[in-house]
Scaffold this motif. Sequence first.
Motif, short mmCIF file in Angstrom:
data_model
loop_
_atom_site.label_atom_id
_atom_site.label_comp_id
_atom_site.label_asym_id
_atom_site.label_seq_id
_atom_site.Cartn_x
_atom_site.Cartn_y
_atom_site.Cartn_z
N ILE A 136 1.13 -1.34 -0.13
CA ILE A 136 -0.04 -0.32 -0.13
C ILE A 136 1.24 1.08 -0.03
O ILE A 136 1.52 1.63 1.16
CB ILE A 136 -1.17 -0.35 1.25
CG1 ILE A 136 -1.57 -1.41 0.78
CG2 ILE A 136 -1.68 1.00 1.02
CD1 ILE A 136 -2.12 -1.84 2.51
N LEU A 137 0.57 2.15 -1.02
CA LEU A 137 1.77 2.81 -1.33
C LEU A 137 0.73 4.14 -1.32
O LEU A 137 0.18 4.81 -1.17
CB LEU A 137 1.94 3.30 -2.79
CG LEU A 137 2.41 1.77 -3.78
CD1 LEU A 137 3.02 2.17 -4.69
CD2 LEU A 137 3.85 1.58 -2.80
N ILE A 138 1.40 4.68 0.05
CA ILE A 138 0.80 6.54 0.44
C ILE A 138 1.82 7.09 0.11
O ILE A 138 2.96 7.07 0.16
CB ILE A 138 0.13 6.33 2.18
CG1 ILE A 138 1.47 5.54 2.87
CG2 ILE A 138 -0.77 5.37 1.83
CD1 ILE A 138 1.45 6.47 4.92
N GLY A 139 2.05 8.39 0.70
CA GLY A 139 2.35 9.93 0.47
C GLY A 139 1.55 11.22 -0.37
O GLY A 139 1.11 11.12 -0.39
N MET A 140 2.59 11.91 0.23
CA MET A 140 1.91 13.61 -1.17
C MET A 140 1.67 13.73 -2.33
O MET A 140 2.12 13.06 -3.23
CB MET A 140 3.42 14.42 -0.54
CG MET A 140 3.51 14.83 0.80
SD MET A 140 2.00 16.36 1.13
CE MET A 140 2.55 17.47 0.22
N PRO A 141 0.33 14.31 -2.46
CA PRO A 141 0.29 14.08 -4.14
C PRO A 141 1.74 14.28 -5.02
O PRO A 141 2.40 15.53 -4.25
CB PRO A 141 -1.00 15.67 -3.58
CG PRO A 141 -1.82 15.68 -2.40
CD PRO A 141 -0.23 14.96 -1.37
N GLY A 142 1.74 14.11 -5.94
CA GLY A 142 2.61 14.21 -6.72
C GLY A 142 4.12 13.26 -6.78
O GLY A 142 4.46 13.80 -7.13
N SER A 143 3.57 12.51 -5.59
CA SER A 143 4.94 11.59 -5.07
C SER A 143 5.21 10.56 -6.79
O SER A 143 6.15 10.02 -5.99
CB SER A 143 5.12 11.39 -3.81
OG SER A 143 3.90 10.73 -3.42
N GLY A 144 4.49 10.16 -7.02
CA GLY A 144 4.26 9.31 -7.63
C GLY A 144 3.98 7.77 -7.33
O GLY A 144 4.55 7.05 -8.03
N LYS A 145 3.38 7.88 -6.58
CA LYS A 145 2.46 6.74 -6.26
C LYS A 145 2.34 5.05 -7.52
O LYS A 145 1.93 4.48 -7.45
CB LYS A 145 1.32 6.72 -5.16
CG LYS A 145 1.98 7.83 -3.91
CD LYS A 145 0.83 7.66 -2.73
CE LYS A 145 -0.54 9.15 -3.03
NZ LYS A 145 0.14 10.17 -3.50
N THR A 146 1.45 6.22 -8.05
CA THR A 146 0.55 5.55 -9.48
C THR A 146 1.71 5.02 -10.41
O THR A 146 1.92 4.08 -10.73
CB THR A 146 -0.15 6.54 -10.12
OG1 THR A 146 -1.63 6.83 -9.32
CG2 THR A 146 -1.07 5.50 -10.84
N SER A 147 2.82 5.68 -10.84
CA SER A 147 3.57 5.37 -11.29
C SER A 147 4.42 3.82 -10.74
O SER A 147 4.69 3.32 -11.59
CB SER A 147 4.81 6.40 -11.89
OG SER A 147 3.78 7.46 -12.73
N CYS A 148 4.54 4.31 -9.92
CA CYS A 148 5.61 3.45 -9.12
C CYS A 148 4.69 2.22 -8.73
O CYS A 148 5.87 1.06 -9.15
CB CYS A 148 5.60 4.24 -7.60
SG CYS A 148 6.92 2.75 -6.42
N GLY A 149 3.68 2.25 -8.55
CA GLY A 149 2.40 1.15 -8.55
C GLY A 149 2.79 0.61 -9.42
O GLY A 149 3.01 -0.71 -10.10
N HIS A 150 2.27 1.11 -10.85
CA HIS A 150 2.34 0.19 -11.86
C HIS A 150 3.94 -0.63 -12.48
O HIS A 150 3.84 -1.35 -12.97
CB HIS A 150 2.13 1.05 -13.02
CG HIS A 150 0.60 1.68 -12.75
ND1 HIS A 150 -0.23 1.15 -13.07
CD2 HIS A 150 -0.13 3.02 -12.86
CE1 HIS A 150 -1.29 1.52 -13.48
NE2 HIS A 150 -0.74 2.33 -13.37
#
Length: 444
Positions: free
Chosen positions: A291-305
Amino acid sequence: MTTTNAQESEIRLAAAGDGKTKGNRTPVRYGLLGRTLGHSWSPQIHQRLGSAPYELVELEPNELADYVREGHWEGLNVTIPYKRDVMPLCDELSAAAQRLGAVNTLIRTEDGRVRGDNTDLYGFAWLLRRFCERHMGGLEAIAGRTCLVLGSGGASRAVVGALENAGAKPVVISRTGEDDYASITERHAGAVLVVNATPVGMYPSCPASPVDEATLAALPLLRGVLDAVYNPERTGICLAAEHLGLPSESGLAMLVGQAWRSSELWQGTDLPLELVESIERELRTLTRNVILIGMPGSGKTSCGHCLAELTGRTAIDLDQAFAERFGAGAGEVIEREGEEAFRRMETKVLADYGKRSGLILSCGGGVVTRPENLDLMRQNGTVVMLDRPIDQLSSKGRPLSRARGVKALAEERMPLYRSWADVIVGCTGSARGDAEEIRRLLGL
């Protein structure tokens, strides 16, 4: 939103009918017999133990007798609701099955007779011993002491038997009688261990608990909590124990331990005991969400993929899942209904995905603003914070970042991200690099 996930479908067996045998004629070598088998990790466990192929066999009550007596099988595990119903269908019963009044393992002997046994007793005894050695100084910590067993069904009998063998004084708590749930704190304040042997809190009805945190807190001598439920990894009662600083563990080790003993009986051979912990570790790694958390714009979606590509898992962007579920994105909902309404809706989406297994979940930046969301993450996941420098964050397409400013949001949320995270990953400058670091740290 997703990538192909062979591991998730294999482990969770989430699709209805996946791997199941209906009716009473299809021959199987080994399998799990029950009425509704929505999910099971037993096929994967028995594959590692050598008792395979192993199938899920769903039967209606009127099919049970013919299948047990006349069906073509070599060994079966038995689960709810048939652990007692199969007893009169057996030609012989082990001492454990007779003592507990329940059968979870059927063996077809060489002469065609049906033998009933109970390996749940072994499985829970294995879990109990390890838990006491790790957290309570050994089994002597429960010898002569009150241990509460929640529930009076088949699993409860195995738990009670193992506790008695360890010298403890088990007390069964049920919905009726003198020892009911309302009487726990009044009649059993000296309890040192609580064990949930009910199905309350089992996937998909999670997180839930048969007793609340206040009840556990009112037991002054309580030293630990165990749960026979194995999915999710942290059940509701285990999470409540964690809030109180008490050690807890759910029933995965019990599941693997009873399977190990069943496999020995079916194969007629001794198996290495080390397999129990080895298989348990493998299942935890494969089924635990990232489960990836962090500030908006920290790259969670790209990292998740990227992490999904590296591991073969499914990546879920919860903001996108939100939009698909409610037909509108975060900005539109916040503008129309306000942030509080959006946060309640966001929690519903997290609750749906957080209880599943083997996923990679990329959360919205404000998910940490609702304290109840932490348990929804931790019940079946490892929480990973992506820590990107504030000056590298963008507010483009992020309504709250634009409205409040990135620095103001960071001052509010950064302490929450750090306190919620099991792992903090400093961003490397590329989503692929971040994903590779997470994979290394979590052993995926």
